[in-house]
Design a protein around this motif. Sequence first.
Motif, PDB file in Angstrom:
ATOM      1  N   ALA A 185       0.825  -1.212   0.000  1.00 22.28           N
ATOM      2  CA  ALA A 185       0.000   0.000   0.000  1.00 22.28           C
ATOM      3  C   ALA A 185       0.861   1.265   0.000  1.00 22.28           C
ATOM      4  O   ALA A 185       0.640   2.168  -0.814  1.00 22.28           O
ATOM      5  CB  ALA A 185      -0.931  -0.011   1.209  1.00 22.28           C
ATOM      6  N   LEU A 191       1.205   4.328  -2.736  1.00 18.76           N
ATOM      7  CA  LEU A 191       0.971   5.727  -2.366  1.00 18.76           C
ATOM      8  C   LEU A 191       2.186   6.593  -2.697  1.00 18.76           C
ATOM      9  O   LEU A 191       2.050   7.718  -3.164  1.00 18.76           O
ATOM     10  CB  LEU A 191       0.653   5.839  -0.871  1.00 18.76           C
ATOM     11  N   GLN A 217      -5.474  11.915   3.739  1.00 20.58           N
ATOM     12  CA  GLN A 217      -4.609  10.758   3.524  1.00 20.58           C
ATOM     13  C   GLN A 217      -3.194  11.073   4.019  1.00 20.58           C
ATOM     14  O   GLN A 217      -2.551  10.249   4.653  1.00 20.58           O
ATOM     15  CB  GLN A 217      -4.584  10.409   2.028  1.00 20.58           C
ATOM     16  N   ILE A 243      -5.499   3.555   2.779  1.00 20.12           N
ATOM     17  CA  ILE A 243      -6.008   3.555   1.406  1.00 20.12           C
ATOM     18  C   ILE A 243      -7.521   3.341   1.407  1.00 20.12           C
ATOM     19  O   ILE A 243      -8.266   4.058   0.741  1.00 20.12           O
ATOM     20  CB  ILE A 243      -5.302   2.475   0.571  1.00 20.12           C
ATOM     21  N   GLN A 260     -10.212   6.176   0.180  1.00 24.21           N
ATOM     22  CA  GLN A 260     -11.104   5.945  -0.946  1.00 24.21           C
ATOM     23  C   GLN A 260     -12.545   6.183  -0.547  1.00 24.21           C
ATOM     24  O   GLN A 260     -13.304   6.807  -1.279  1.00 24.21           O
ATOM     25  CB  GLN A 260     -10.931   4.514  -1.468  1.00 24.21           C
TER      26      GLN A 260
END
Lengths: 463, 463
Positions: free
Chosen positions: B369, B373, B412, B427, B431
């Motif tokens: 992840a 990113l 984020q 994540i 989202q």
Amino acid sequence: MAGKTIVVVGAGPVGALAALFASSRGYQVHVYELRPDLRNAGTQPLNFTKSINLALSERGIHALRSTGNNELVQSILERTIPMHGRMIHTRSATGTISQQSQLYDVHGRYQRSIDRGEINDILLDHLASLPNVKLFFQHKLTGADFQKKKAWFEMMDKPSSSGRAREIEIDFDLMIGADGAHSATRFHMMKFARLDYQQEYIDCMWCEFKMAPNASGDFAIHPNRLHIWPAGAFMFIALPNLDKSFVCTLFGPVSLFNRLEQSSQDEIVATFDKYFPGVTDHIRPDDLVQQFRRNPHLPLINIKCSPYHFSDSVVIVGDAAHAMVPFYGQGMNAGLESVRVLFSKLDQLSRVDEALAAYTDERKADAHAIADLALANYTEMRSSVTSPVYKLRKQIEEFLYHYAPGLGWATQYSRVSFSNTRYSEVIIKSQSQKQILTWLLGSVITGGTYAAFKIFRKFFRQH
Amino acid sequence: MAGKTIVVVGAGPVGALAALFASSRGYQVHVYELRPDLRNAGTQPLNFTKSINLALSERGIHALRSTGNNELVQSILERTIPMHGRMIHTRSATGTISQQSQLYDVHGRYQRSIDRGEINDILLDHLASLPNVKLFFQHKLTGADFQKKKAWFEMMDKPSSSGRAREIEIDFDLMIGADGAHSATRFHMMKFARLDYQQEYIDCMWCEFKMAPNASGDFAIHPNRLHIWPAGAFMFIALPNLDKSFVCTLFGPVSLFNRLEQSSQDEIVATFDKYFPGVTDHIRPDDLVQQFRRNPHLPLINIKCSPYHFSDSVVIVGDAAHAMVPFYGQGMNAGLESVRVLFSKLDQLSRVDEALAAYTDERKADAHAIADLALANYTEMRSSVTSPVYKLRKQIEEFLYHYAPGLGWATQYSRVSFSNTRYSEVIIKSQSQKQILTWLLGSVITGGTYAAFKIFRKFFRQH
């Protein structure tokens, strides 16, 4: 570049072919192999991590022929056994064991089974006779500087007085890495090239078995077939040897191997009898169990990377560049073809760096394509071959292929195994054929037969 | 397992933290480092292939604190410089140079800039004082048998009488590989574990520059910012040092580097003046060119693999397991966090193999992840930061974050940098926030404000 030195790392079939091509172009060729000279080791490779039997098909033969040495090719072909198709071994619901033959090609073309040791021996014997080729065994590549074109090898057969292996430094103009999936050449190249690299283990292990000739000294099962015992999630296969034995392989998920490794002798035999009907008629149950316990249980790896070269200094071929799963029988063929493509680029382009880049450009797409096809064929071999839909599709395709060759129709299998069409083009052609087939059948059903035929014909004139 | 020996390969910040954790659990800890003792080498790492300045954020600090040694953490934090936000340097259409400050966090939390050498020195000095820790420098891992738990190291500082480096054999109970993106531990582990592995070079090179203090001996630009000169396809950044200099980095595609490498001094300076306005006011043009030509031009690699361990014998942490691009400033933080997670599993589970498997299971998802990113943040840093849409979205998000903390809304960026929420959860949360935001704004526009607010509130009560 004649007079310059090409170093080939790895003296398997792919490395040997690369050395042969290099020799015929007038280079000084030095071949370095990690293992001892394999030619006197019988058919059993020392570390037993490579399959003993390989399928040799059109691409491999074409690459061998491209050396111009037909005598050599002939001596290799004489050591092969034709496999005209698959023999599917199943047991019906009532318990009857049946064998069903599925020919590979309506035009009679076939695969050839060859012993890895045999093809290797023939190529190495030939190389050893060439004045500009030197073979070095038990030499391990320990380092390389691809800017300065220097490499280091440990001489494993000649320890120094302190008991340590001695190291030599060599110079080269071009290094060709043909040293397999766990390539040391690639490992050292990675320190110079910005290499995108992906390796993936599939959930499938394999173990080899030997099926000896029968009591009367003959092949225990049909000699001219690739035998398959499909069992859905796993399978057992057998390829013929010239000595009338078969080399068999069990393929199955890790969980199956884990279970069998914990199983008693009776349980192992029962598993074989359940899923691979008839096998224990040809391999004695106690021998089968012994072989399963003695022979290594090995993983399958899929490797994709790019580029295959760095500067004008190093290039990788065969499994070092594109190790694939064995289910299309194309591993060695793709490796030999890579060598042919590499030298065609070296012949066409005067700058070595441009030739290597052209090789990477062309070959990358094709290697990725065959790797994907080989993975997909695992499903086909272990289960689809028994499905009625599969058989129907195969029949329709073969009908078209047989009666309409002028239309350019061919099965994916025949394009992969019996042509030299680029693997990446095979995928494109197969996909477009699949669309046509679906549409054509739909049209036939809805009655528009003649219209369908016209468009069908038009399509093939265009493609 | 106390009394047993843990071998840590790599004495960078991540390896040093692993040694610290292992020591506190009562293991015998042996740390082997390829390079010479870094503590007396000044701030310049010897091979200069790692960034000198690093961003230390919550995850890294939390991992350090989890050792229980607050004094140590304090001494590290004292060597950091707060960066409260980004400073975006641009030139307007009329040619005016502007600096725009974008704070990282509406609640005042910040990133910290730290010298890689400083954090390393503090950790190593502490390790050297511990009775159950031994440090070995200039020891190169040359081989490992993870079945027998033996490893071989070359002592590079002690050549034998024949001039060759001497090799030692060691035993261990667990090896922790913290030896970076090109990890030798991982390489040898691959011979035992069926390791799925992927490395990818992104089309971006980097080169470091030093920006000295100004004429009056002070910071040349704002000390408490991460400075960015965004230029669409490439960018220039600067992080502050305690000595009032900045470490700057040029990031750009291979094509830019190739072009600049062929360029004259004037062309290089012109390129900087065009895209990175003001930089040559702070780094003298001739010095800038010299630094570009002298300092290495290095690639960026993204590594994903799995599993991170083999049996109960070896485990990899930090870049060895999950090298990522530097654009989220999370490389070291993720590495330190991996060590914390690893030891939490070792504390929870009595069987080492199960603890290592649990570590792989949890950490793999999070490492993948943050790698994704970090890649996405490259686009944000070099171009999005200047777009009006980006700024508007940021404002709305920050408004919600500031005024509705009870709703659990957070950006984020703040979840990654200022929390210990698992990266994989960041994540998922981001989202789902993005969907809400889109829908909420749509509702506002179409007039259903109150209804929207109710559903919005309901959502956050549920999540």
